[in-house]
Design a protein around this motif. Structure first.
Motif, PDB file in Angstrom:
ATOM      1  N   SER A   1       0.845  -1.190   0.000  1.00 22.46           N
ATOM      2  CA  SER A   1       0.000   0.000   0.000  1.00 22.46           C
ATOM      3  C   SER A   1       0.880   1.241   0.000  1.00 22.46           C
ATOM      4  O   SER A   1       2.077   1.179   0.286  1.00 22.46           O
ATOM      5  CB  SER A   1      -0.931   0.009   1.223  1.00 22.46           C
TER       6      SER A   1
ATOM      7  N   ARG B   1      -5.059  -4.538  -3.649  1.00 19.57           N
ATOM      8  CA  ARG B   1      -5.959  -5.561  -3.117  1.00 19.57           C
ATOM      9  C   ARG B   1      -7.301  -4.928  -2.751  1.00 19.57           C
ATOM     10  O   ARG B   1      -7.540  -3.744  -2.981  1.00 19.57           O
ATOM     11  CB  ARG B   1      -5.321  -6.212  -1.899  1.00 19.57           C
ATOM     12  N   ARG B   2      -8.173  -5.757  -2.203  1.00 24.24           N
ATOM     13  CA  ARG B   2      -9.480  -5.272  -1.784  1.00 24.24           C
ATOM     14  C   ARG B   2      -9.330  -4.202  -0.713  1.00 24.24           C
ATOM     15  O   ARG B   2      -8.505  -4.320   0.200  1.00 24.24           O
ATOM     16  CB  ARG B   2     -10.303  -6.444  -1.250  1.00 24.24           C
TER      17      ARG B   2
ATOM     18  N   THR C   1      -8.863   0.704  -3.340  1.00 20.08           N
ATOM     19  CA  THR C   1      -8.251  -0.037  -4.442  1.00 20.08           C
ATOM     20  C   THR C   1      -8.096   0.833  -5.683  1.00 20.08           C
ATOM     21  O   THR C   1      -9.017   1.548  -6.070  1.00 20.08           O
ATOM     22  CB  THR C   1      -9.117  -1.259  -4.790  1.00 20.08           C
TER      23      THR C   1
END
Length: 211
Positions: free
Chosen positions: A74, A101-102, A117
């Motif tokens: 992230s 990712r989700r 996302t």
């Protein structure tokens, strides 16, 4: 003293696995970790991840670094990054990040951390390595933070230059002087991605006029 060895981690989050070698002489190391949490020696920030508590940690907590560790890969972006770069006047309390990712939200003793996302091809575009005190972390550069704000703002109908200017300078209250130094090559990646193409083109036109 074990606590002194913990202090060597400073503001860097520690995983459960990294703690176990320190506790090799304990038959039940998890009991010692639980004791440290009760005493404030360790601050749990998610299951199996901790920060050293004060006074053992001399460095201040670095929220962007914590955000990188809580959920990844992230990159701190959106409102928090816009404030970090001095583009918006408001102080932002939630640490906002983007990821491939989700999306999710993590709340702990340090605050609220949200993850949204973005398309995988856009995730690395415009990412920078920032530094605070003795630690480094992934942060969106100002161009990436703004492009992702446009990309992820729901029901954004700003498809003309006038409408985008209203969004940027009336809704977000951005500093137009700072926008004049933007690297348009980064913005162009978002324009060419095909995601929210009309809004991205409007954004590019506004930024280009400020150069």
């Amino acid at each position: 003293m074990l606590e002194a060895r913990l202090a060597e981690y400073g503001a860097v989050p520690i995983s459960h696995g990294a703690l176990l070698p320190l506790l090799a002489e304990y038959r039940r190391p998890n009991d010692k970790i639980a004791e440290w949490m009760r005493q404030g020696v360790l601050i749990p920030i998610k299951r199996g991840l901790y920060l050293v508590g004060t006074p053992w940690r001399q460095e201040p907590v670095c929220l962007p670094l914590v955000a990188n560790h809580l959920y990844g890969p992230s990159c701190v972006s959106l409102d928090y990054a816009l404030a970090w770069h001095g583009l918006i006047p408001e102080r932002v309390h939630e640490v906002t990040s983007t990821c491939m990712r989700r999306g999710r939200v993590v709340t702990n003793a340090l605050g609220r951390f949200s993850y949204s996302t973005v398309p995988a091809a856009l995730f690395p575009v415009g990412m920078t390595l920032e530094r605070q005190e003795k630690v480094s972390f992934l942060m969106a550069g100002p161009e990436k933070a703004l492009c992702e704000k446009v990309l992820l703002t729901r029901r954004l109908e700003a498809t003309s230059r006038a409408a985008m200017k209203a969004f940027l300078f009336e809704d977000l209250r951005l500093d137009d002087d700072a926008l004049g130094s933007f690297d348009l090559a980064i913005v162009e990646h978002f324009v060419k991605s095909g995601h929210k193409s009309r809004q991205m083109q409007a954004l590019w036109r506004v930024l280009e006029s400020l150069q």
